[in-house]
Design a protein around this motif. Structure first.
Motif, PDB file in Angstrom:
ATOM      1  N   SER A 162       0.862  -1.164   0.000  1.00 44.92           N
ATOM      2  CA  SER A 162       0.000   0.000   0.000  1.00 44.92           C
ATOM      3  C   SER A 162       0.907   1.223   0.000  1.00 44.92           C
ATOM      4  O   SER A 162       2.128   1.100   0.029  1.00 44.92           O
ATOM      5  N   VAL A 163       0.312   2.414  -0.051  1.00 47.29           N
ATOM      6  CA  VAL A 163       1.127   3.611  -0.157  1.00 47.29           C
ATOM      7  C   VAL A 163       1.602   4.068   1.216  1.00 47.29           C
ATOM      8  O   VAL A 163       0.956   3.827   2.234  1.00 47.29           O
ATOM      9  N   THR A 164       2.727   4.742   1.226  1.00 47.87           N
ATOM     10  CA  THR A 164       3.272   5.290   2.460  1.00 47.87           C
ATOM     11  C   THR A 164       2.273   6.255   3.091  1.00 47.87           C
ATOM     12  O   THR A 164       1.723   7.122   2.427  1.00 47.87           O
ATOM     13  N   GLY A 165       2.025   6.075   4.372  1.00 45.04           N
ATOM     14  CA  GLY A 165       1.098   6.941   5.081  1.00 45.04           C
ATOM     15  C   GLY A 165      -0.315   6.404   5.145  1.00 45.04           C
ATOM     16  O   GLY A 165      -1.132   6.886   5.927  1.00 45.04           O
ATOM     17  N   SER A 166      -0.628   5.381   4.334  1.00 44.43           N
ATOM     18  CA  SER A 166      -1.958   4.776   4.372  1.00 44.43           C
ATOM     19  C   SER A 166      -2.021   3.772   5.515  1.00 44.43           C
ATOM     20  O   SER A 166      -1.031   3.110   5.834  1.00 44.43           O
TER      21      SER A 166
ATOM     22  N   LEU B  34       4.594  -6.205   5.091  1.00 44.43           N
ATOM     23  CA  LEU B  34       4.139  -4.941   4.514  1.00 44.43           C
ATOM     24  C   LEU B  34       5.223  -4.308   3.652  1.00 44.43           C
ATOM     25  O   LEU B  34       6.379  -4.208   4.055  1.00 44.43           O
ATOM     26  N   LYS B  35       4.829  -3.857   2.493  1.00 47.07           N
ATOM     27  CA  LYS B  35       5.699  -3.131   1.584  1.00 47.07           C
ATOM     28  C   LYS B  35       5.019  -1.810   1.248  1.00 47.07           C
ATOM     29  O   LYS B  35       3.858  -1.792   0.854  1.00 47.07           O
ATOM     30  N   GLN B  36       5.743  -0.719   1.397  1.00 41.82           N
ATOM     31  CA  GLN B  36       5.155   0.595   1.128  1.00 41.82           C
ATOM     32  C   GLN B  36       5.800   1.225  -0.098  1.00 41.82           C
ATOM     33  O   GLN B  36       7.009   1.105  -0.311  1.00 41.82           O
ATOM     34  N   GLN B  37       4.964   1.883  -0.892  1.00 45.66           N
ATOM     35  CA  GLN B  37       5.428   2.598  -2.070  1.00 45.66           C
ATOM     36  C   GLN B  37       4.899   4.023  -2.025  1.00 45.66           C
ATOM     37  O   GLN B  37       3.982   4.340  -1.262  1.00 45.66           O
TER      38      GLN B  37
END
Length: 281
Positions: free
Chosen positions: A154-158, A174-177
């Motif tokens: 999911s996106v960074t900050g979500s 978890l992987k953030q983009q």
């Protein structure tokens, strides 16, 4: 996108907005006055970076379900498509954009919740979305717990992915983009096993020509997201006119046509059009 429960307070705010005009309103902000700059045009807030919802195309045109809804509503307020100026409104600035008068209304995956309803009026809802997973077409993920040991993007900050890890699959990685485009690319390459956010957003990305047939929605309905149209606080005249426009859009078939055109290629199983003021918690 956040996992939120909308309380009865928000429903009460919407009910007040719906009934205020019947009690008489001398709101000086005319719903058909366009932006604060006037000139016979109307400024409408949308997203610029969400395929299938609100996207600015390379040629400068706009596409997506929110764009179609906004265009229909503006037409009902008296504005032809060439009199609409679409303004990019990022999530963190939506309430401020309305308060400043930068836009007349906002249609931008704007989930109705209690905190926001204290700052803006909401018309709608016009779409009930859910947090979901986007997976490859041949994926064996069928339920949330299947994410244990798998990579989730999911996106960074979500908070979407973190909520899945906290509440459903504690062993998910978890992987953030920076954005969902990066998450979708990672899913395509096999760097992650699933992407999570609102199903409408995921369907929009998956419906792009370059991804058609590669992905599917898991259909897990991990939350309820009631998309509304944001209007200046206490502008009951505009709120009521937008509600009337949304009701007409559903009744004349334009709403379903817009859903099919923007989400259909991803196999998006949309909920029926919600009733005005009906908030699903």
């Amino acid at each position: 996108m956040k996992l939120r429960k909308v309380t009865a307070a928000t429903a009460a705010v919407l009910a007040l907005a719906l009934s205020a005009t019947a009690c008489g309103s001398d709101d000086s902000d005319d719903a058909d006055s366009g932006s604060s700059s006037g000139g016979g045009t109307i400024k409408v807030g949308i997203k610029y970076d969400q395929p299938g919802l609100g996207l600015k195309e390379p040629d400068g045109s706009f596409s997506g379900f929110d764009v179609d809804v906004a265009t229909y509503v503006a037409k009902e307020l008296g504005y032809a498509p060439d009199k609409i100026e679409f303004v990019e409104t990022k999530s963190a600035d939506r309430e401020n954009a309305i308060a400043r008068g930068d836009v007349k209304f906002i249609a931008a995956t704007y989930s109705i919740n209690d905190e926001r309803a204290e700052k803006v009026n909401f018309a709608g809802p016009y779409l009930l979305a859910h947090q979901d997973l986007l997976i490859k077409s041949d994926s064996d993920i069928t339920k949330g717990t299947d994410l244990n040991g798998k990579k989730l993007c999911s996106v960074t900050g979500s908070t979407s992915a973190q909520n899945v890890k906290d509440e459903i699959a504690p062993e998910a990685q978890l992987k953030q983009q920076a954005g969902y485009s990066e998450c979708i690319a990672a899913l395509q390459s096999g760097a992650v096993d699933a992407v999570t956010t609102d199903d409408s957003i995921l369907a929009g990305f998956a419906s792009q020509d370059k991804y058609k047939g590669q992905f599917k929605l898991a259909g897990l309905k991990l939350s309820n997201e009631n998309y509304g149209i944001g209007v200046k606080k206490d502008d009951t005249a505009t709120t009521d006119k937008i509600n009337a426009a949304l009701t007409k859009m559903v009744s004349d078939g334009s709403w379903q046509k817009a859903v099919d055109a923007n989400f259909g290629p991803a196999g998006y199983k949309n909920e029926p059009a919600p009733k005005i003021g009906d908030i699903v918690s």
